[in-house]
Design a protein around this motif. Structure first.
Motif, PDB file in Angstrom:
ATOM      1  N   ALA A   1      -6.380   1.012 -10.820  1.00 30.93           N
ATOM      2  CA  ALA A   1      -5.326   0.583  -9.882  1.00 30.93           C
ATOM      3  C   ALA A   1      -5.928   0.285  -8.507  1.00 30.93           C
ATOM      4  O   ALA A   1      -5.548  -0.696  -7.853  1.00 30.93           O
ATOM      5  CB  ALA A   1      -4.246   1.659  -9.787  1.00 30.93           C
ATOM      6  N   LEU A   2      -6.886   1.114  -8.071  1.00 37.58           N
ATOM      7  CA  LEU A   2      -7.519   0.893  -6.756  1.00 37.58           C
ATOM      8  C   LEU A   2      -8.326  -0.407  -6.729  1.00 37.58           C
ATOM      9  O   LEU A   2      -8.236  -1.182  -5.776  1.00 37.58           O
ATOM     10  CB  LEU A   2      -8.443   2.066  -6.404  1.00 37.58           C
ATOM     11  N   THR A   3      -9.128  -0.634  -7.754  1.00 40.52           N
ATOM     12  CA  THR A   3      -9.956  -1.851  -7.738  1.00 40.52           C
ATOM     13  C   THR A   3      -9.098  -3.102  -7.938  1.00 40.52           C
ATOM     14  O   THR A   3      -9.373  -4.141  -7.340  1.00 40.52           O
ATOM     15  CB  THR A   3     -11.095  -1.807  -8.792  1.00 40.52           C
ATOM     16  N   GLU A   4      -8.036  -2.986  -8.752  1.00 39.17           N
ATOM     17  CA  GLU A   4      -7.129  -4.143  -8.912  1.00 39.17           C
ATOM     18  C   GLU A   4      -6.477  -4.479  -7.575  1.00 39.17           C
ATOM     19  O   GLU A   4      -6.356  -5.649  -7.202  1.00 39.17           O
ATOM     20  CB  GLU A   4      -6.015  -3.822  -9.934  1.00 39.17           C
ATOM     21  N   TYR A   5      -6.049  -3.445  -6.857  1.00 36.83           N
ATOM     22  CA  TYR A   5      -5.406  -3.661  -5.559  1.00 36.83           C
ATOM     23  C   TYR A   5      -6.406  -4.264  -4.563  1.00 36.83           C
ATOM     24  O   TYR A   5      -6.070  -5.195  -3.820  1.00 36.83           O
ATOM     25  CB  TYR A   5      -4.830  -2.345  -5.036  1.00 36.83           C
ATOM     26  N   ALA A   6      -7.630  -3.737  -4.580  1.00 36.53           N
ATOM     27  CA  ALA A   6      -8.653  -4.276  -3.669  1.00 36.53           C
ATOM     28  C   ALA A   6      -8.871  -5.763  -3.944  1.00 36.53           C
ATOM     29  O   ALA A   6      -8.927  -6.585  -3.015  1.00 36.53           O
ATOM     30  CB  ALA A   6      -9.966  -3.498  -3.832  1.00 36.53           C
ATOM     31  N   LEU A   7      -8.954  -6.128  -5.221  1.00 36.53           N
ATOM     32  CA  LEU A   7      -9.195  -7.540  -5.558  1.00 36.53           C
ATOM     33  C   LEU A   7      -8.012  -8.420  -5.160  1.00 36.53           C
ATOM     34  O   LEU A   7      -8.191  -9.549  -4.703  1.00 36.53           O
ATOM     35  CB  LEU A   7      -9.501  -7.680  -7.057  1.00 36.53           C
ATOM     36  N   GLU A   8      -6.810  -7.864  -5.320  1.00 42.10           N
ATOM     37  CA  GLU A   8      -5.620  -8.616  -4.918  1.00 42.10           C
ATOM     38  C   GLU A   8      -5.669  -8.904  -3.405  1.00 42.10           C
ATOM     39  O   GLU A   8      -5.412 -10.027  -2.956  1.00 42.10           O
ATOM     40  CB  GLU A   8      -4.400  -7.740  -5.212  1.00 42.10           C
ATOM     41  N   LEU A   9      -6.010  -7.868  -2.629  1.00 42.11           N
ATOM     42  CA  LEU A   9      -6.126  -8.039  -1.175  1.00 42.11           C
ATOM     43  C   LEU A   9      -7.242  -9.017  -0.813  1.00 42.11           C
ATOM     44  O   LEU A   9      -7.093  -9.829   0.108  1.00 42.11           O
ATOM     45  CB  LEU A   9      -6.412  -6.689  -0.510  1.00 42.11           C
ATOM     46  N   VAL A  10      -8.357  -8.926  -1.528  1.00 42.53           N
ATOM     47  CA  VAL A  10      -9.478  -9.832  -1.254  1.00 42.53           C
ATOM     48  C   VAL A  10      -9.042 -11.275  -1.492  1.00 42.53           C
ATOM     49  O   VAL A  10      -9.288 -12.165  -0.673  1.00 42.53           O
ATOM     50  CB  VAL A  10     -10.701  -9.475  -2.128  1.00 42.53           C
ATOM     51  N   ARG A  11      -8.344 -11.501  -2.601  1.00 41.62           N
ATOM     52  CA  ARG A  11      -7.893 -12.876  -2.893  1.00 41.62           C
ATOM     53  C   ARG A  11      -6.922 -13.364  -1.819  1.00 41.62           C
ATOM     54  O   ARG A  11      -6.977 -14.505  -1.386  1.00 41.62           O
ATOM     55  CB  ARG A  11      -7.221 -12.940  -4.269  1.00 41.62           C
ATOM     56  N   GLU A  12      -6.054 -12.471  -1.392  1.00 50.54           N
ATOM     57  CA  GLU A  12      -5.026 -12.861  -0.421  1.00 50.54           C
ATOM     58  C   GLU A  12      -5.592 -13.029   0.991  1.00 50.54           C
ATOM     59  O   GLU A  12      -5.254 -13.979   1.690  1.00 50.54           O
ATOM     60  CB  GLU A  12      -3.939 -11.777  -0.432  1.00 50.54           C
ATOM     61  N   GLN A  13      -6.472 -12.111   1.420  1.00 51.26           N
ATOM     62  CA  GLN A  13      -6.888 -12.065   2.824  1.00 51.26           C
ATOM     63  C   GLN A  13      -8.287 -12.631   3.086  1.00 51.26           C
ATOM     64  O   GLN A  13      -8.561 -13.087   4.190  1.00 51.26           O
ATOM     65  CB  GLN A  13      -6.883 -10.595   3.314  1.00 51.26           C
ATOM     66  N   LEU A  14      -9.190 -12.521   2.108  1.00 50.84           N
ATOM     67  CA  LEU A  14     -10.592 -12.829   2.409  1.00 50.84           C
ATOM     68  C   LEU A  14     -11.105 -14.105   1.741  1.00 50.84           C
ATOM     69  O   LEU A  14     -11.941 -14.809   2.319  1.00 50.84           O
ATOM     70  CB  LEU A  14     -11.495 -11.644   2.011  1.00 50.84           C
TER      71      LEU A  14
ATOM     72  N   ALA B   1       0.819  -1.223   0.000  1.00 46.84           N
ATOM     73  CA  ALA B   1       0.000   0.000   0.000  1.00 46.84           C
ATOM     74  C   ALA B   1       0.850   1.270   0.000  1.00 46.84           C
ATOM     75  O   ALA B   1       0.592   2.199  -0.778  1.00 46.84           O
ATOM     76  CB  ALA B   1      -0.954  -0.008   1.192  1.00 46.84           C
ATOM     77  N   ALA B   2       1.869   1.300   0.841  1.00 44.58           N
ATOM     78  CA  ALA B   2       2.673   2.532   0.937  1.00 44.58           C
ATOM     79  C   ALA B   2       3.374   2.840  -0.387  1.00 44.58           C
ATOM     80  O   ALA B   2       3.403   4.002  -0.827  1.00 44.58           O
ATOM     81  CB  ALA B   2       3.692   2.394   2.064  1.00 44.58           C
ATOM     82  N   ASP B   3       3.897   1.801  -1.040  1.00 46.13           N
ATOM     83  CA  ASP B   3       4.552   2.022  -2.342  1.00 46.13           C
ATOM     84  C   ASP B   3       3.559   2.518  -3.386  1.00 46.13           C
ATOM     85  O   ASP B   3       3.871   3.396  -4.197  1.00 46.13           O
ATOM     86  CB  ASP B   3       5.176   0.712  -2.848  1.00 46.13           C
ATOM     87  N   LEU B   4       2.377   1.941  -3.351  1.00 41.78           N
ATOM     88  CA  LEU B   4       1.359   2.354  -4.326  1.00 41.78           C
ATOM     89  C   LEU B   4       0.956   3.813  -4.092  1.00 41.78           C
ATOM     90  O   LEU B   4       0.801   4.581  -5.043  1.00 41.78           O
ATOM     91  CB  LEU B   4       0.133   1.439  -4.242  1.00 41.78           C
ATOM     92  N   ASP B   5       0.815   4.198  -2.837  1.00 38.99           N
ATOM     93  CA  ASP B   5       0.483   5.603  -2.550  1.00 38.99           C
ATOM     94  C   ASP B   5       1.624   6.530  -2.965  1.00 38.99           C
ATOM     95  O   ASP B   5       1.381   7.608  -3.513  1.00 38.99           O
ATOM     96  CB  ASP B   5       0.153   5.793  -1.064  1.00 38.99           C
ATOM     97  N   ALA B   6       2.855   6.086  -2.734  1.00 40.87           N
ATOM     98  CA  ALA B   6       4.007   6.933  -3.088  1.00 40.87           C
ATOM     99  C   ALA B   6       4.095   7.130  -4.598  1.00 40.87           C
ATOM    100  O   ALA B   6       4.504   8.187  -5.078  1.00 40.87           O
ATOM    101  CB  ALA B   6       5.289   6.302  -2.555  1.00 40.87           C
ATOM    102  N   ALA B   7       3.674   6.122  -5.352  1.00 38.74           N
ATOM    103  CA  ALA B   7       3.779   6.201  -6.816  1.00 38.74           C
ATOM    104  C   ALA B   7       2.546   6.837  -7.462  1.00 38.74           C
ATOM    105  O   ALA B   7       2.519   7.076  -8.664  1.00 38.74           O
ATOM    106  CB  ALA B   7       3.980   4.792  -7.381  1.00 38.74           C
TER     107      ALA B   7
END
Ligand SMILES: *Cc1c(COP(=O)(O)O)cnc(C)c1O
Length: 405
Positions: free
Chosen positions: A316-329, A7-13
């Motif tokens: 980028a936001l929805t792709e990241y959300a889906l990545e987190l969902v797959r990993e965590q939920l 998350a921090a890298d994505l926000d920085a970029a």
């Protein structure tokens, strides 16, 4: 690296990250993650000033003179600004006023009057409730038939389904550009083409796409459109909606609420209703001047940033959300109820789990705010200008913690 740690890298970029500071409450520590900007957008800081200035200088200072000087034309001038920034529409086809519900009614009735003799309205089972109910009412009033498309709740209306539904009797097709539940992004140009080949008109509901997905109403050939301004346009609770009627239809377009403000020469107070020239005929009564103030700041911001940059961040936001969902939920039994291909996905993502109603209540108490959509969906609305990648991370970890609690 796991998705959680990125998350921090994505926000920085993120080249739009600075825009988050332009929103009121973005530094409020009690709101850990606001993931509902698609239901009610955050206010901009600029709007605080615009509203204050309006009260002291325009309303307080100009009083009734404000109507002649500015307010009478505001539905059209703000409509044109929105059209240029976010609708891909030339001026003179867009106006602001009423709620989305009322404008849908006015535009649907006006459109049906342009196709006399045809007996069917095409719509889909998973369109937003107000769209379905209004068309049920109109079909009853005019003795028309509703032709329902059985759309997939996790995606939306396909071109093949639309092709099967339209025919010689089709007067009007009403579809959402981005589905309110799944986030499915319709091929609007394709839908316009299919509708026109059958001789019908296409009315698009843009409530969930305007301000998050690039729109090209003129070049796509869309006939009519409506949409909300309190979602991605941050107009504030109950801010008035917008309507678009394609230039080629305007001369013959007559909507059913014949108010004095949409008449030619309203201050003549004359006998008999004569529609005003152009898009002004869509106006009925006195416009909500106050309600049109805050949206202007977001319209200006969109014009400054450009819709393509907003869409890039949104993806980028929805792709990241889906990545987190797959990993965590997903390991906890959560299912993805939105398209996984960003080409057919708008600015939000829905996930399903039988416990999500209780989970959402727990999240709201903790300042993590998505919304719940029956029967058991959590909808993550990721407003591109005001949402950070860190908020997405915090929100999804909070959902995980609630499920494990
Ligand atoms: C939010 C929304 C509406 C809301 O209509 P109102 O008249 O403002 O209550 C209508 N259609 C869609 C698709 C929506 O997402």
């Amino acid at each position: 690296m796991t998705a959680v740690n990125r998350a921090a890298d994505l926000d920085a970029a993120d080249c739009l990250s600075a825009y988050r500071d332009r929103f009121l409450g973005s530094d409020d520590a009690s709101i850990e993650a606001y993931l509902d900007g698609n239901s009610l957008g955050r206010p901009t800081k600029a709007s605080v000033e615009r509203i204050t200035t309006f009260m002291s200088e325009s309303w307080g200072g100009r009083l009734i003179r404000g109507w002649d000087e500015q307010w009478f034309d505001l539905p059209i001038t703000v409509g044109d600004a929105l059209a240029a920034a976010a609708l891909g529409a030339e001026s003179g086809q867009t106006t602001i006023g009423d709620s989305t519900t009322v404008l849908l009614y006015k535009l649907a009735r006006g459109a049906l009057a342009l196709r006399p003799g045809r007996t069917e309205i095409v719509l889909d089972r998973d369109n937003f409730p107000t769209d379905r109910y209004l068309l049920e009412g109109i079909a009853g009033e005019l003795n028309l038939t509703l032709r329902w498309i059985e759309s997939d709740r996790r995606s939306g209306v396909t071109g093949a389904q639309l092709q099967d539904a339209v025919g010689d009797e089709t007067a009007l097709v009403v579809l959402s550009h981005v589905a309110y539940r799944s986030g499915y992004l319709l091929d609007a140009a394709g839908a316009a083409d299919i509708t026109h080949r059958a001789g019908g008109l296409l009315l698009l509901d843009l409530s969930h796409s305007v301000g998050s997905v690039p729109i090209e109403l003129d070049s796509w050939g869309v006939d009519l459109a409506v949409g909300c301004t309190y979602k991605y346009l941050n107009g504030g609770p109950g801010s008035p909606a917008f309507a678009y009627v394609r230039q080629e239809h305007l001369e013959d377009f007559v909507q059913p609420i014949w108010g004095w403000m949409g008449r030619a020469d309203p201050f003549e107070m004359g006998q008999g209703y004569v529609p005003a020239p152009g898009i002004r005929r869509v106006v009925s009564g006195t416009p909500s001047v106050f309600g049109m103030i805050a949206m202007q700041d977001t319209i200006e911001m969109i014009a400054e940033v450009g819709m393509q940059a907003i869409r890039d961040k949104s993806i980028a936001l929805t792709e990241y959300a889906l990545e987190l969902v797959r990993e965590q939920l997903v390991p906890l039994g959560v299912e993805i109820a939105s398209p996984e291909d960003s080409v057919v996905r708008g600015g939000h993502v829905t996930i399903d789990h039988p416990d999500f109603k209780a989970v959402t209540a727990g999240l709201w108490d903790k300042g993590v705010i998505p919304d719940f959509r029956a029967p058991h969906g959590i909808r993550l609305g990721l407003s591109p200008l005001s949402t950070s990648f860190n908020e997405v991370r915090v929100g999804i970890l909070a959902i995980r913690d609630e499920l494990l609690a």
